[in-house]
Design a protein around this motif. Structure first.
Motif, short mmCIF file in Angstrom:
data_model
loop_
_atom_site.label_atom_id
_atom_site.label_comp_id
_atom_site.label_asym_id
_atom_site.label_seq_id
_atom_site.Cartn_x
_atom_site.Cartn_y
_atom_site.Cartn_z
N GLY A 269 24.34 26.20 3.84
CA GLY A 269 24.61 26.17 5.14
C GLY A 269 24.50 23.99 5.96
O GLY A 269 25.01 24.56 6.95
N GLY A 270 24.45 23.23 4.79
CA GLY A 270 24.03 22.10 5.85
C GLY A 270 22.80 22.49 6.37
O GLY A 270 22.65 20.54 6.88
N ALA A 271 21.66 23.67 6.21
CA ALA A 271 20.62 23.16 7.36
C ALA A 271 19.60 22.70 6.71
O ALA A 271 19.95 21.80 5.42
N PRO A 272 19.00 21.31 7.56
CA PRO A 272 18.07 20.14 6.66
C PRO A 272 17.13 20.93 5.61
O PRO A 272 16.03 21.78 6.11
N ALA A 273 16.92 20.04 4.51
CA ALA A 273 15.36 20.51 3.71
C ALA A 273 13.67 20.43 4.14
O ALA A 273 14.43 19.12 5.11
N SER A 274 13.06 21.26 3.92
CA SER A 274 11.38 20.32 4.80
C SER A 274 10.64 20.94 2.93
O SER A 274 11.06 21.67 1.99
N THR A 275 9.30 20.31 3.29
CA THR A 275 8.84 20.53 1.47
C THR A 275 7.63 22.06 2.83
O THR A 275 8.14 21.83 3.40
N THR A 276 7.40 22.80 1.90
CA THR A 276 7.12 24.12 2.21
C THR A 276 5.89 24.22 1.22
O THR A 276 6.14 23.77 -0.03
N THR A 277 4.62 24.59 2.15
CA THR A 277 4.11 25.46 0.26
C THR A 277 3.91 26.58 0.27
O THR A 277 3.87 27.31 1.44
N LEU A 278 4.29 27.56 -0.70
CA LEU A 278 3.72 29.03 -0.48
C LEU A 278 2.50 29.58 -1.11
O LEU A 278 1.81 28.82 -2.58
N THR A 279 1.67 29.58 -0.27
CA THR A 279 0.32 30.31 -0.66
C THR A 279 0.22 31.78 -1.28
O THR A 279 0.63 32.54 -0.54
N LEU A 280 -0.27 32.05 -2.44
CA LEU A 280 -0.74 33.42 -2.33
C LEU A 280 -2.14 33.25 -3.33
O LEU A 280 -2.91 32.68 -4.42
N LEU A 281 -3.16 34.70 -2.56
CA LEU A 281 -4.21 34.60 -3.41
C LEU A 281 -5.12 33.38 -3.43
O LEU A 281 -5.74 32.93 -4.34
N GLY A 282 -4.90 32.64 -2.84
CA GLY A 282 -5.40 31.79 -2.09
C GLY A 282 -4.94 30.30 -3.12
O GLY A 282 -5.43 28.97 -3.29
N ARG A 283 -3.96 30.78 -4.14
CA ARG A 283 -3.19 29.15 -5.10
C ARG A 283 -1.94 29.08 -4.04
O ARG A 283 -1.80 29.56 -2.86
N ALA A 284 -1.65 27.46 -4.13
CA ALA A 284 -0.69 26.74 -3.78
C ALA A 284 0.70 26.39 -4.58
O ALA A 284 0.27 26.12 -5.32
N VAL A 285 2.02 26.78 -4.65
CA VAL A 285 3.15 26.69 -5.15
C VAL A 285 3.81 25.36 -4.45
O VAL A 285 4.44 25.93 -2.63
N ALA A 286 3.77 24.53 -4.58
CA ALA A 286 4.67 23.71 -3.62
C ALA A 286 5.37 23.47 -3.99
O ALA A 286 6.19 23.48 -4.69
N VAL A 287 6.82 23.11 -2.39
CA VAL A 287 8.55 23.32 -3.09
C VAL A 287 9.16 22.20 -1.82
O VAL A 287 8.73 22.11 -1.13
N PRO A 288 9.18 21.67 -3.02
CA PRO A 288 9.75 19.80 -1.83
C PRO A 288 10.85 20.11 -1.42
O PRO A 288 10.72 19.20 -0.71
N GLN A 289 11.82 20.95 -1.79
CA GLN A 289 12.90 21.01 -0.65
C GLN A 289 13.41 22.54 -0.54
O GLN A 289 13.28 23.36 -1.57
N ALA A 290 13.09 22.61 0.65
CA ALA A 290 13.57 24.52 1.01
C ALA A 290 14.18 24.08 2.42
O ALA A 290 14.40 23.73 3.30
N ALA A 291 15.32 25.38 2.38
CA ALA A 291 16.08 25.62 3.95
C ALA A 291 16.95 26.96 3.91
O ALA A 291 17.18 27.32 2.73
#
Length: 398
Positions: A269-291
């Motif tokens: 819906g045209g929302a601005p994207a941002s980076t985020t990180t998913l954390t699971l059991l101490g592991r991190a998954v970087a997400v370059p763009q999310a909205a």
């Protein structure tokens, strides 16, 4: 065009969310939906009650026993005059995020924040960890309560925002569940107003998970301090958006990149994207763009790194759609990436995540040689099915 509408920048903030919604309808940007109008009326009322709202701050801490005692006194009561928040619940694609964005853009609150709930909890865990590190290096406090990170955490949050707007409120992690009750109790005691969107009613949060009994007081607190409104729209705008989009673009050239840019904008819906990180059991998954529940990756960002099934599961449960740039031809020379891609597709398929991608070729011709080419046949079949209208109509499974 039916859907959630553009970002909040196209609205007139000073008039409130209801006039902003009506303006979008009048302009033909979105279609009128009685359920959305009813929710906007509730948000308009909250907008009026929060205009200029700034909860009373605690008096300066003199360091005395009584000061520490009253600052840390547990209570479910918000300061006098604190408005109740609003919890918008409904099935996916009903426009909850759009409505909250209209409210947030219009809100005349000196300090306010709008963020994905998962992102908020990541920040909470980071702050608690940093506080514990500082506490470990500090001299032993005179009061045992000074070892409690929740009051200073709540103080720091309310210093940044008296209004918190959470998109996609959901609780999957036991670590989050154990923190939420005391944290929200402290936030409400400091006058914070919460607006949230969720696919899950409060009574169903964390249902069926180990340790839920300890989570029930949080549900009671939420229902006491936040009004729950069910949006019962008959239309799923999210699915309507994806049904009209081409989902597989060959080759991955400039034209395909522009098509993926347009798809990401349409799905969010045209929302601005941002980076985020998913954390699971101490592991991190970087997400370059999310909205708004949509993530975008380059192929190497998600298949070129040492990620495994648990990482892809985190992606599949947190995002209802993935935009993937530049899938190459696969074979023995990039076997590890091919293996990860197979795992990724299987996980997305099982959770009915929608995929929009650019690739060197159609699925059946992506992996034609090498010992695992036969294994890829099922993946190719799934990629073809994921482009079908029947698959695109399926609800996301978290």
């Amino acid at each position: 065009m039916p859907g959630h509408g553009p970002g909040p920048s196209s609205t007139t903030p000073s008039e409130g969310p209801l006039p902003a919604l009506r303006a979008l309808i009048a302009a033909g940007t979105i279609t009128a939906d009685p359920a959305q109008v009813m929710a906007a009326e509730k948000l308009q009322d909250l907008w009026r009650r929060t205009r200029g709202y700034d909860p009373r701050q605690d008096p300066p801490d003199t360091g005395g026993f009584l000061s520490r005692f009253f600052r840390r006194k547990a209570t479910e009561e918000a300061p006098a005059g604190a408005p109740m928040g609003l919890y918008l619940v409904g099935e996916v694609g009903r426009g909850k995020s759009m409505l909250m964005d209209l409210f947030f853009a219009a809100a005349e609150v000196p300090r306010k924040k709008r963020l994905h709930f998962h992102q908020f909890m990541q920040q909470v865990h980071r702050r608690i960890h940093a506080w514990k590190l500082r506490d470990a290096d500090a001299p032993a406090p005179a009061d045992i309560h000074d070892h409690d990170p929740i009051p200073p955490l709540a103080d720091s949050i309310v210093a940044e925002a008296a209004l918190l707007c959470f998109d996609e409120f959901q609780v999957h992690d036991i670590a989050d569940a154990m923190i939420l009750g005391r944290l929200f109790e402290a936030l409400f005691a400091r006058g914070v107003v919460v607006v949230a969107t969720s696919n899950t009613a409060p009574d169903d949060l964390f249902r069926g998970k180990p340790g839920r009994d300890a989570f029930l007081p949080f549900i009671t607190l939420i229902k006491k301090r936040i009004e729950v409104l069910v949006i019962e729209s008959a239309r799923d705008y999210r699915r309507e958006r994806i049904r009209g989009l081409p989902t597989w673009h060959v080759p991955p050239d400039g034209r395909a990149e522009r098509a993926l840019d347009a798809a990401f904008a349409e799905l969010t819906g045209g929302a601005p994207a941002s980076t985020t990180t998913l954390t699971l059991l101490g592991r991190a998954v970087a997400v370059p763009q999310a909205a708004r529940g949509v993530a975008r990756f380059a192929f190497d960002e998600i298949c070129g790194r040492p990620l495994g099934p648990a990482d892809y599961l985190a992606v599949a449960t947190h995002f209802h759609a993935i935009v993937l740039d530049g899938i190459p031809r696969l074979g023995p020379e990039n076997f590890d990436k091919a293996r990860r891609f197979i795992t990724l597709v299987d996980t997305l398929y099982e959770h009915r995540v929608k995929l929009v991608a650019s690739a060197e070729d159609v699925p059946d011709r992506l992996y034609e040689r090498g010992e695992n080419a036969a294994m890829f046949e099922r993946t190719a079949s799934r990629l073809v099915e994921m482009q079908s209208q029947a698959y695109l109509a399926l609800p996301h499974l978290t």
